[in-house]
Design a protein around this motif. Structure first.
Motif, PDB file in Angstrom:
ATOM      1  N   ILE A  18      -4.652  -4.790   0.436  1.00 36.46           N
ATOM      2  CA  ILE A  18      -3.591  -5.681   0.906  1.00 36.46           C
ATOM      3  C   ILE A  18      -3.094  -5.240   2.277  1.00 36.46           C
ATOM      4  CG2 ILE A  18      -1.237  -6.472   0.448  1.00 36.46           C
ATOM      5  CD1 ILE A  18      -1.911  -6.283  -2.566  1.00 36.46           C
ATOM      6  N   ASP A 138       2.266  -4.350  -2.638  1.00 33.02           N
ATOM      7  CA  ASP A 138       1.987  -5.479  -1.739  1.00 33.02           C
ATOM      8  C   ASP A 138       2.932  -5.471  -0.543  1.00 33.02           C
ATOM      9  OD1 ASP A 138       1.303  -8.213  -0.812  1.00 33.02           O
ATOM     10  OD2 ASP A 138       3.207  -8.750  -1.744  1.00 33.02           O
ATOM     11  N   THR A 395      -3.463 -14.124  -3.987  1.00 29.09           N
ATOM     12  CA  THR A 395      -4.583 -13.211  -3.781  1.00 29.09           C
ATOM     13  C   THR A 395      -5.817 -13.624  -4.574  1.00 29.09           C
ATOM     14  OG1 THR A 395      -3.437 -11.811  -5.397  1.00 29.09           O
ATOM     15  CG2 THR A 395      -3.281 -11.165  -3.091  1.00 29.09           C
TER      16      THR A 395
END
Length: 412
Positions: A18, A138, A395
């Protein structure tokens, strides 16, 4: 903590992926500007990534079912790493478009592998804690990664190498994960017509999120440089917008569980519209005004995807929730393909201020459509809703499964 410990390698891998993905999105735009690419060319390169991501969402489960999780991850990580370093060797638009398309396909698969694996290992007792850690990973990784840009600099090959190293190193923690690879995931079914029939508003809403949020991620650095912000200020500008996305997720989600979700979607769109108008006409070149404006934009606009997904699930029949999860991500991808391309041409013609003016128009039209839908269809009573609001990442289609307890999932 003992229940979370086996998941730590997967969470570390997710953080590397990420963070690397968020770093690359900002860096590519800034480096392209330095190389003399026009805004429309940068938008085209960003579109390449989103095309690849959409293709990856469709085909990744077939690959995982064919060769398994770890082989899929290893192959895709190697390809994405090679594509990153290759962009430093040949700096021409058509090649960058091709490499970003390949990276989009790979990242869609990489996130799917990690989240499918997490979903197979998480239990009801640690699900909430795992999701909280995942959201922290994240938010933290993307925010911190932005500051590698002013630290390392956008010239030369160094950041290309850093991104390539990160993707290669993501293989290390996942290699130390539980040796028993999860079983093959179920095939994902895409049925565009059915999703439209379930909820036209959610379908249009996901496209709108793609038309706006993806433009911020792809062209936000172009806007920030165009108004005179330094590289460090551009990193802060992007970080503030991303960080703000978590601020109102849960308050808006909680109210949407109690009220007509379309009302909360309307409020979220209105807040986003106000921020876009402020950035277009009132923020000027003052960095603090721009930071404040993008904070409000992120706080209201980022939750829209989760709100629209929840609204679609309100209308979904038993057995259709998996289809909704796949369909909303697909329609987001459609908007994300078109948005940066169209907005970048506008930037070339009218300058940086048009970026948020474009998004304001999109959001205003969506508000009108939301009001129209509220007049032709009754809201779903709270007692008839089979699923609560979920704070979703865009995602992979497996994140929705990860966020949903088995008791609320479709039964075979």
């Amino acid at each position: 903590m003992s229940q979370i410990k086996p998941l730590i390698p997967l969470l570390i891998t997710a953080g590397i992926l990420i963070g690397g993905n968020g770093l690359q999105a900002t860096f590519i735009s800034l480096r392209a500007l330095q190389e003399g690419f026009s805004a429309s060319t940068i938008g085209l390169v960003g579109t390449g990534y989103n095309i690849g991501f959409a293709l990856g969402c469709v085909y990744v489960t077939r690959i995982m079912r064919s060769i398994g999780h770890i082989r899929t991850f290893s192959a895709l990580a190697a390809i994405a790493s090679a594509a990153s370093i290759a962009m430093a060797l040949l700096i021409v638009p058509w090649f960058w478009f091709s490499m970003r398309l390949m990276q989009g396909l790979c990242f869609a698969g990489l996130f799917a592998v990690v989240e499918s694996w997490l979903n197979a290992r998480v239990t009801n007792s640690n699900r909430a804690r795992t999701l909280s850690i995942y959201r922290f990973v994240d938010l933290g990784s993307v925010t911190l990664a932005q500051y590698l840009i002013p630290s390392v600099g956008i010239s030369g090959f160094q950041l290309f190498a850093v991104i390539s190293m990160a993707l290669s190193l993501s293989l290390v923690p996942i290699s130390f994960a539980d040796r028993s690879s999860p079983g093959a995931p179920e095939a994902i079914r895409f049925d565009i017509k059915t999703l439209w029939n379930i909820s036209p508003l959610a379908t249009i809403g996901c496209i709108v999120v793609g038309l706006t949020n993806s433009v911020f991620r792809s062209l936000g650095p172009v806007y920030a440089q165009g108004i005179g912000l330094s590289v460090t200020e551009i990193a802060t500008f992007m970080s503030v917008g991303i960080f703000a996305g978590i601020v109102l997720q849960y308050p808006l989600g909680a109210y949407s569980d109690r009220l007509d979700r379309r009302l909360i979607i309307l409020i979220s769109s209105l807040g986003s519209l106000a921020a876009c108008l402020f950035l277009s006409f009132l923020a000027g070149s003052n960095e603090w005004r721009n930071f404040a404006g993008i904070f409000v934009f992120g706080a209201f606009c980022m939750p829209l995807y989760s709100l629209c997904s929840a609204h679609a699930n309100d209308h979904a029949a038993k057995g259709q929730h998996a289809l909704v999860s796949a369909g909303t991500l697909f329609f987001w991808s459609v908007g994300a393909i078109v948005g940066p391309l169209f907005a970048s041409f506008m930037l070339d013609m009218f300058g940086p201020r048009v970026l948020f003016a474009y998004m304001a128009v999109v959001l205003f039209l969506f508000m009108l459509y939301t009001l129209q839908r509220m007049t032709v269809r009754e809201g779903v009573p709270t007692e008839r809703r089979s699923m609560r609001f979920r704070n979703l990442l865009r995602t992979s289609t497996f994140f929705n499964k990860l966020a949903t307890p088995p008791s609320e999932r479709d039964k075979p």
